[in-house]
Scaffold this active site. Structure first.
Site, mmCIF file in Angstrom:
data_model
loop_
_atom_site.group_PDB
_atom_site.id
_atom_site.type_symbol
_atom_site.label_atom_id
_atom_site.label_comp_id
_atom_site.label_asym_id
_atom_site.label_seq_id
_atom_site.Cartn_x
_atom_site.Cartn_y
_atom_site.Cartn_z
ATOM 1 N N GLU A 131 -0.434 -4.838 23.263
ATOM 2 C CA GLU A 131 0.101 -3.489 23.315
ATOM 3 C C GLU A 131 -0.561 -2.762 24.467
ATOM 4 O O GLU A 131 -1.791 -2.784 24.528
ATOM 5 C CB GLU A 131 -0.235 -2.748 22.012
ATOM 6 C CG GLU A 131 0.997 -2.318 21.261
ATOM 7 C CD GLU A 131 0.707 -1.734 19.906
ATOM 8 O OE1 GLU A 131 0.039 -0.687 19.875
ATOM 9 O OE2 GLU A 131 1.149 -2.304 18.917
ATOM 10 N N ALA A 140 5.853 4.817 15.014
ATOM 11 C CA ALA A 140 6.355 5.015 13.639
ATOM 12 C C ALA A 140 5.880 6.327 13.021
ATOM 13 O O ALA A 140 6.604 6.967 12.267
ATOM 14 C CB ALA A 140 5.981 3.836 12.761
ATOM 15 N N HIS A 189 5.104 1.743 19.473
ATOM 16 C CA HIS A 189 4.143 2.173 18.441
ATOM 17 C C HIS A 189 4.285 3.668 18.123
ATOM 18 O O HIS A 189 3.357 4.451 18.328
ATOM 19 C CB HIS A 189 2.704 1.846 18.883
ATOM 20 C CG HIS A 189 1.752 1.701 17.724
ATOM 21 N ND1 HIS A 189 0.661 0.861 17.747
ATOM 22 C CD2 HIS A 189 1.722 2.303 16.505
ATOM 23 C CE1 HIS A 189 0.004 0.960 16.601
ATOM 24 N NE2 HIS A 189 0.629 1.839 15.823
ATOM 25 N N GLY A 212 0.860 -1.181 0.000
ATOM 26 C CA GLY A 212 0.000 0.000 0.000
ATOM 27 C C GLY A 212 0.895 1.229 0.000
ATOM 28 O O GLY A 212 2.060 1.158 -0.404
ATOM 29 N N ARG A 213 0.343 2.346 0.503
ATOM 30 C CA ARG A 213 1.128 3.599 0.505
ATOM 31 C C ARG A 213 2.438 3.445 1.264
ATOM 32 O O ARG A 213 3.507 3.853 0.793
ATOM 33 C CB ARG A 213 0.308 4.729 1.149
ATOM 34 C CG ARG A 213 -0.733 5.346 0.260
ATOM 35 C CD ARG A 213 -1.544 6.362 1.062
ATOM 36 N NE ARG A 213 -2.299 5.664 2.078
ATOM 37 C CZ ARG A 213 -3.591 5.376 1.985
ATOM 38 N NH1 ARG A 213 -4.290 5.793 0.954
ATOM 39 N NH2 ARG A 213 -4.211 4.703 2.926
ATOM 40 N N ILE A 214 2.381 2.850 2.468
ATOM 41 C CA ILE A 214 3.594 2.776 3.296
ATOM 42 C C ILE A 214 4.556 1.724 2.730
ATOM 43 O O ILE A 214 5.766 1.942 2.693
ATOM 44 C CB ILE A 214 3.229 2.506 4.774
ATOM 45 C CG1 ILE A 214 2.326 3.643 5.298
ATOM 46 C CG2 ILE A 214 4.494 2.409 5.641
ATOM 47 C CD1 ILE A 214 1.690 3.395 6.658
ATOM 48 N N ARG A 243 0.561 -3.913 12.409
ATOM 49 C CA ARG A 243 -0.215 -4.103 13.629
ATOM 50 C C ARG A 243 0.336 -5.333 14.342
ATOM 51 O O ARG A 243 0.664 -6.329 13.686
ATOM 52 C CB ARG A 243 -1.696 -4.317 13.317
ATOM 53 C CG ARG A 243 -2.475 -3.040 13.009
ATOM 54 C CD ARG A 243 -2.608 -2.146 14.243
ATOM 55 N NE ARG A 243 -3.386 -0.948 13.998
ATOM 56 C CZ ARG A 243 -2.868 0.226 13.596
ATOM 57 N NH1 ARG A 243 -1.575 0.354 13.405
ATOM 58 N NH2 ARG A 243 -3.655 1.264 13.406
ATOM 59 N N THR A 278 5.846 -2.756 11.398
ATOM 60 C CA THR A 278 5.300 -1.440 11.764
ATOM 61 C C THR A 278 3.810 -1.404 11.411
ATOM 62 O O THR A 278 3.234 -0.318 11.294
ATOM 63 C CB THR A 278 6.024 -0.297 11.004
ATOM 64 O OG1 THR A 278 5.988 -0.595 9.608
ATOM 65 C CG2 THR A 278 7.455 -0.120 11.470
HETATM 66 C C1 GLV Z 1 -0.797 3.986 13.423
HETATM 67 O O1 GLV Z 1 -0.500 2.866 13.699
HETATM 68 C C2 GLV Z 1 -1.828 4.294 12.493
HETATM 69 O O2 GLV Z 1 -2.582 3.392 12.094
HETATM 70 O O3 GLV Z 1 -1.961 5.467 12.128
#
Ligand code: GLV
Length: 319
Positions: free
Chosen positions: A266, A287, A285, A155-157, A237, A235
């Protein structure tokens, strides 16, 4: 009368300044999330909700808020929200994609580099007074440059991660639920079936949403397919990785290392046995945690909320 909105955490000032004049806002300003019962009590007369990924937004909470028009999440992921329940009730749901893409990919790459080159171990070593000399075999790590990166979820990331990897002359493989020929051309990435990607990659970076299909995706079977030198970066879930299987894989040297920004559970309790593994890096968490990204995320969430309150389509709908 101004519409009533509940906000489950303190918002950055720029976002607050857009929200406060337009709404009658009740906010929870503690560091920790509001207990579920507190949210339920507060939602009775609210039309809008601005929430975080730590808040469980389920059908019961929606039923406790008969006037609710919009749920606006300050995050890109929204697996904490029961989307089917919101849809059934005609409640709009918004999220904050895009503005955190680069920050999140930067951090994923930072984790990859840190695990490959043992940055955290090295720093701990110096602080512990163990640095006596320059050693030819001291804290040897792995090459990043020229290695193979497997991206799970383009995806985007995932795409932003691929761009960074290309800068390090890495070979980039990807697995995605739909193949992406245009991305293959633009980014120079190669598609692989899931198992092939696991077998061929030196680094595996996860960028999928949490869904019933991706929960436990990295289980003992998946870990057993990875190279013994593989490094896993998450990064996405926490529950995408089975924590017990990861513990066993790190303990037995089945894989070389892991670097996690997200965990299951978490927060990861300080006594969790995963934390006994020196070949594991864990961040809490963070990022997307840059001033710019988090401010923009909160502003997008406020805009989603205000649009939803006016009964307009959300500028950034979650689905
Ligand atoms: C962070 O984990 C988000 O989903 O923005």
């Amino acid at each position: 009368m101004k519409p009533k909105v509940y906000v489950t955490r303190h918002l950055p000032e720029a976002a607050w300044n857009e929200l406060a004049p337009a709404c009658d806002v009740t906010g929870w300003n503690e560091e920790y999330p509001p207990p579920y019962e507190v949210m339920v009590e507060n939602m009775a007369n609210k039309e809008g909700l601005i929430c975080l990924l730590t808040d469980t937004i389920d059908a019961d909470l929606m039923d406790a808020a008969p006037n609710l028009k919009v749920i606006s999440q300050v995050a890109v992921g929204f697996d904490n929200i029961d989307i089917a329940a919101a849809t059934e009730r005609g409640i709009a749901v918004g999220n904050t994609p895009g503005v955190l893409t680069e920050a999140t990919a930067d951090f994923a790459f930072a984790l990859l580099m840190a695990a490959a080159r043992r940055v955290v171990e090295a720093s701990d070593y110096v602080r512990a007074g163990q640095w006596r000399t320059w050693g030819l075999t001291l804290l040897l790590g792995q090459e990043v440059h020229g290695a193979t990166l497997g991206i799970v979820g383009l995806g985007r990331i995932g795409e932003a991660m691929a761009k960074r990897a290309r800068g390090f002359d890495m070979k980039v493989l990807y697995h995605n639920k739909g193949r992406r020929p245009e991305a293959e051309t633009e980014l120079g990435v190669e598609y692989r079936p899931f198992d092939d990607l696991l077998q061929e990659s030196d680094y595996i970076s996860l960028h999928v949403s949490l869904t019933p299909e991706t929960r436990g995706l990295i289980d003992s079977r998946a870990l057993s397919l990875m190279k013994p030198t593989a490094i896993l970066v998450n990064t996405a879930r926490g529950p995408v990785v089975d924590p017990e299987a990861l513990y066993e894989a790190l303990l037995s040297g089945r894989i070389a290392a892991a670097a996690l920004d997200v965990t299951d559970p978490e927060p990861l309790p300080a006594g969790h046995r995963l934390l006994t593994q020196p070949n594991l890096i864990v961040a809490p968490h963070i990022a997307s945690a840059t001033v710019t990204s988090r401010t923009l995320m909160a502003q997008m969430a406020v805009r989603n909320c205000l649009a939803g309150l006016r009964g307009e389509p959300l500028p950034f709908p979650a689905y």
